[in-house]
Design a protein around this motif. Sequence first.
Motif, PDB file in Angstrom:
ATOM      1  N   THR A   1      20.846   4.320 -14.196  1.00 36.53           N
ATOM      2  CA  THR A   1      21.672   3.179 -13.774  1.00 36.53           C
ATOM      3  C   THR A   1      22.103   3.354 -12.329  1.00 36.53           C
ATOM      4  O   THR A   1      22.077   2.403 -11.541  1.00 36.53           O
ATOM      5  N   LEU A   2      22.494   4.583 -11.994  1.00 36.55           N
ATOM      6  CA  LEU A   2      22.936   4.880 -10.626  1.00 36.55           C
ATOM      7  C   LEU A   2      21.814   4.623  -9.625  1.00 36.55           C
ATOM      8  O   LEU A   2      22.031   4.035  -8.552  1.00 36.55           O
ATOM      9  N   VAL A   3      20.608   5.042  -9.984  1.00 39.34           N
ATOM     10  CA  VAL A   3      19.443   4.862  -9.095  1.00 39.34           C
ATOM     11  C   VAL A   3      19.202   3.376  -8.813  1.00 39.34           C
ATOM     12  O   VAL A   3      19.023   2.969  -7.662  1.00 39.34           O
ATOM     13  N   VAL A   4      19.247   2.565  -9.860  1.00 37.39           N
ATOM     14  CA  VAL A   4      18.993   1.123  -9.683  1.00 37.39           C
ATOM     15  C   VAL A   4      20.103   0.483  -8.841  1.00 37.39           C
ATOM     16  O   VAL A   4      19.832  -0.282  -7.919  1.00 37.39           O
TER      17      VAL A   4
ATOM     18  N   LYS B   1       0.838  -1.202   0.000  1.00 40.42           N
ATOM     19  CA  LYS B   1       0.000   0.000   0.000  1.00 40.42           C
ATOM     20  C   LYS B   1       0.871   1.251   0.000  1.00 40.42           C
ATOM     21  O   LYS B   1       0.663   2.173  -0.778  1.00 40.42           O
ATOM     22  N   TYR B   2       1.873   1.274   0.898  1.00 40.91           N
ATOM     23  CA  TYR B   2       2.748   2.449   0.975  1.00 40.91           C
ATOM     24  C   TYR B   2       3.556   2.610  -0.307  1.00 40.91           C
ATOM     25  O   TYR B   2       3.772   3.720  -0.793  1.00 40.91           O
ATOM     26  N   GLY B   3       4.020   1.482  -0.870  1.00 44.64           N
ATOM     27  CA  GLY B   3       4.788   1.527  -2.110  1.00 44.64           C
ATOM     28  C   GLY B   3       3.961   2.063  -3.262  1.00 44.64           C
ATOM     29  O   GLY B   3       4.420   2.909  -4.037  1.00 44.64           O
ATOM     30  N   PHE B   4       2.721   1.611  -3.360  1.00 45.94           N
ATOM     31  CA  PHE B   4       1.848   2.084  -4.430  1.00 45.94           C
ATOM     32  C   PHE B   4       1.582   3.584  -4.278  1.00 45.94           C
ATOM     33  O   PHE B   4       1.604   4.331  -5.260  1.00 45.94           O
ATOM     34  N   SER B   5       1.332   4.024  -3.060  1.00 45.70           N
ATOM     35  CA  SER B   5       1.088   5.459  -2.810  1.00 45.70           C
ATOM     36  C   SER B   5       2.310   6.276  -3.222  1.00 45.70           C
ATOM     37  O   SER B   5       2.173   7.337  -3.837  1.00 45.70           O
ATOM     38  N   THR B   6       3.491   5.785  -2.871  1.00 42.78           N
ATOM     39  CA  THR B   6       4.735   6.483  -3.243  1.00 42.78           C
ATOM     40  C   THR B   6       4.836   6.611  -4.758  1.00 42.78           C
ATOM     41  O   THR B   6       5.159   7.672  -5.293  1.00 42.78           O
ATOM     42  N   MET B   7       4.551   5.490  -5.458  1.00 43.01           N
ATOM     43  CA  MET B   7       4.652   5.490  -6.915  1.00 43.01           C
ATOM     44  C   MET B   7       3.655   6.482  -7.515  1.00 43.01           C
ATOM     45  O   MET B   7       4.001   7.253  -8.423  1.00 43.01           O
TER      46      MET B   7
ATOM     47  N   ILE C   1       9.871   6.629 -15.798  1.00 43.56           N
ATOM     48  CA  ILE C   1       9.292   5.348 -15.374  1.00 43.56           C
ATOM     49  C   ILE C   1      10.103   4.753 -14.219  1.00 43.56           C
ATOM     50  O   ILE C   1       9.539   4.264 -13.245  1.00 43.56           O
ATOM     51  N   ILE C   2      11.432   4.829 -14.344  1.00 45.02           N
ATOM     52  CA  ILE C   2      12.293   4.156 -13.360  1.00 45.02           C
ATOM     53  C   ILE C   2      12.184   4.793 -11.974  1.00 45.02           C
ATOM     54  O   ILE C   2      12.108   4.080 -10.970  1.00 45.02           O
ATOM     55  N   ILE C   3      12.173   6.108 -11.905  1.00 47.62           N
ATOM     56  CA  ILE C   3      12.196   6.762 -10.579  1.00 47.62           C
ATOM     57  C   ILE C   3      10.987   6.395  -9.728  1.00 47.62           C
ATOM     58  O   ILE C   3      11.150   5.977  -8.569  1.00 47.62           O
ATOM     59  N   PRO C   4       9.736   6.495 -10.228  1.00 46.06           N
ATOM     60  CA  PRO C   4       8.613   6.073  -9.365  1.00 46.06           C
ATOM     61  C   PRO C   4       8.657   4.590  -9.008  1.00 46.06           C
ATOM     62  O   PRO C   4       8.349   4.212  -7.883  1.00 46.06           O
ATOM     63  N   LEU C   5       9.078   3.759  -9.981  1.00 49.19           N
ATOM     64  CA  LEU C   5       9.133   2.309  -9.727  1.00 49.19           C
ATOM     65  C   LEU C   5      10.147   1.985  -8.630  1.00 49.19           C
ATOM     66  O   LEU C   5       9.842   1.264  -7.673  1.00 49.19           O
ATOM     67  N   VAL C   6      11.370   2.518  -8.793  1.00 47.03           N
ATOM     68  CA  VAL C   6      12.428   2.221  -7.824  1.00 47.03           C
ATOM     69  C   VAL C   6      12.083   2.804  -6.459  1.00 47.03           C
ATOM     70  O   VAL C   6      12.302   2.164  -5.429  1.00 47.03           O
ATOM     71  N   ALA C   7      11.525   4.023  -6.452  1.00 51.03           N
ATOM     72  CA  ALA C   7      11.151   4.638  -5.172  1.00 51.03           C
ATOM     73  C   ALA C   7      10.092   3.801  -4.454  1.00 51.03           C
ATOM     74  O   ALA C   7      10.162   3.607  -3.233  1.00 51.03           O
ATOM     75  N   SER C   8       9.103   3.301  -5.200  1.00 45.96           N
ATOM     76  CA  SER C   8       8.050   2.498  -4.548  1.00 45.96           C
ATOM     77  C   SER C   8       8.623   1.182  -4.033  1.00 45.96           C
ATOM     78  O   SER C   8       8.286   0.734  -2.932  1.00 45.96           O
ATOM     79  N   LEU C   9       9.532   0.574  -4.822  1.00 45.87           N
ATOM     80  CA  LEU C   9      10.195  -0.656  -4.369  1.00 45.87           C
ATOM     81  C   LEU C   9      11.016  -0.377  -3.112  1.00 45.87           C
ATOM     82  O   LEU C   9      11.053  -1.183  -2.181  1.00 45.87           O
TER      83      LEU C   9
ATOM     84  N   ILE D   1       2.275   9.183  -6.118  1.00 43.67           N
ATOM     85  CA  ILE D   1       2.645  10.577  -5.812  1.00 43.67           C
ATOM     86  C   ILE D   1       3.805  11.031  -6.700  1.00 43.67           C
ATOM     87  O   ILE D   1       3.785  12.127  -7.272  1.00 43.67           O
ATOM     88  N   LEU D   2       4.810  10.170  -6.823  1.00 46.23           N
ATOM     89  CA  LEU D   2       5.984  10.548  -7.646  1.00 46.23           C
ATOM     90  C   LEU D   2       5.601  10.677  -9.111  1.00 46.23           C
ATOM     91  O   LEU D   2       6.134  11.550  -9.820  1.00 46.23           O
ATOM     92  N   ALA D   3       4.706   9.817  -9.586  1.00 45.80           N
ATOM     93  CA  ALA D   3       4.271   9.906 -10.981  1.00 45.80           C
ATOM     94  C   ALA D   3       3.611  11.258 -11.242  1.00 45.80           C
ATOM     95  O   ALA D   3       3.853  11.891 -12.281  1.00 45.80           O
TER      96      ALA D   3
END
Lengths: 65, 161
Positions: free
Chosen positions: B133-136, B43-49, B71-79, B51-53
Amino acid sequence: MKNLKMKAARAGKDLSQQELADQIDVSRQTISAIEKGNYNPSINLCIKICQALDRTLDDLFWPDE
Amino acid sequence: MSNTIFWAILLTCLLAMGAAIYYASKKRKFDERQEMIRLRSYKYGFSTMAILAVIILFLSEFIKIPIALAIIIPLVASLWVMCIYDILHSAYFGFNEKNTKVTNWLTIVWGLWIILDPITEGQAILSWEGIATLVVGLFLISISILSLYQLHREHKEDAAK
């Protein structure tokens, strides 16, 4: 609220948290959380704990007056 | 022809890896408390994704953001949020999983390889692709370090009892 009765019952049977967790198929952290009062187990888990510690639900989980 | 063979091998390896991860995940067992924690972290991960989107959509009106980064930033942040929540509540690994330290160290090595490989090939770090790449890579390293720290903390707690 801490569950000291469960902790005492576990100590009475000379079981560590890990050993009790292994017996009833949960993680050690879950046993710790239940004893600290940070998690309320489901009725099924309460029954498994009582069976492992040879106690009744009243003995371990009924709140003190 | 050699290009086709390369992509065929790569695809086969990816499918094999996916199948291995899927079957390994089936063997992991989580107790009811861990399941509850994991549902909360989804739930928290989805909310993060979400909001960032929205934030990235707003920022794209003012600066040009590559689609891959968007695409990568919201995905990685939610993960990240999901994994951190799971790790701090001891719900990241199944209670029947062994060799968690080995998994963490291998993930750190993998993260370092992801970060260093473009540098050794002379690619720019501060390009949009370099940042992705750095983010991942940082995600993999940070999650593994946090997991190792949590394992160490739990080991100290065990010893104290």
